[in-house]
Enzyme design. Sequence first.
Site, PDB file in Angstrom:
ATOM      1  N   LYS A 162      -3.875  -6.012   1.999  1.00 30.35           N
ATOM      2  CA  LYS A 162      -3.848  -6.671   0.692  1.00 30.35           C
ATOM      3  C   LYS A 162      -3.623  -8.177   0.809  1.00 30.35           C
ATOM      4  CE  LYS A 162      -4.925  -3.090  -1.664  1.00 30.35           C
ATOM      5  NZ  LYS A 162      -6.246  -3.024  -2.314  1.00 30.35           N
ATOM      6  N   SER A 215      -2.449  -6.492  -4.641  1.00 32.76           N
ATOM      7  CA  SER A 215      -1.248  -5.697  -4.877  1.00 32.76           C
ATOM      8  C   SER A 215      -0.062  -6.655  -4.903  1.00 32.76           C
ATOM      9  CB  SER A 215      -1.069  -4.679  -3.750  1.00 32.76           C
ATOM     10  OG  SER A 215       0.196  -4.057  -3.809  1.00 32.76           O
ATOM     11  N   TYR A 253      -0.800  -1.376   4.858  1.00 35.39           N
ATOM     12  CA  TYR A 253      -1.244  -1.644   3.495  1.00 35.39           C
ATOM     13  C   TYR A 253      -1.023  -3.111   3.139  1.00 35.39           C
ATOM     14  CZ  TYR A 253      -1.695  -1.153  -1.576  1.00 35.39           C
ATOM     15  OH  TYR A 253      -2.091  -1.288  -2.889  1.00 35.39           O
TER      16      TYR A 253
END
Length: 229
Positions: A152, A135, A148
């Site tokens: 990533k 990401s 998150y």
Amino acid sequence: MGKQVVITGVSRGLGRALAEALIAAGHRVAGCARGAEAVATLAQQYPDQHFMAVDIGDGAAVQTWAEAVLDQVGVPDLVINNAGLVNEPAPLWQVPVAEFEAVVTVNLLGTVNVLRSFAPAMIQRGSGIFVNYSSGWGRSTSPEFAPYCATKWAIEGLTQAFAQELPPGMAAVALNPGIIHTDMLETCYGDEAARFTPIAQWVKAALPFILSLSPQDNGRALSIPGSLS
């Protein structure tokens, strides 16, 4: 000739769009997602493909799925770790423990479960490409999305180390798919998500780019062209 492609998270969003584009282009797809109803719909729509309801956070379930894929479809040419979760926006100390663990389980441990289950057969054959979705937040950060971001960033390091373990003729890449208008992006940006790249536009660039990946790309951190804004 068509490729044998494994994709996680095929029930919606980028995974479904890419799976349908691959099928339309003549490739064979083996896909999984947690939602049994959505997977059943895909299986009915594409009876000549291989879809199964699987929670990639469950290592034993992933292994069972992989064995079925290897037996019924064959050794994949391409494995795309697409499935992912994002936390509801909140400061790190306010993110519920269960929510943090769910993000880690899907985004990181789920990716590892898939690699562990398919890599041996691909290494034995001596060819194949692994694409682990990273990401923009795997290469930068944002407040209120620490869980998150953490997963990533971990995918970036995991992929580079895994790439160093692969034999010649194979590759693993960390791929930033870009900023695309998906349900996940709406969680992050709300109504502003509609300003970003539509899925239908994204897949037109993503499909040829992913299919063009080769052993020369091993260990690289890449992004889908034109989908970063």
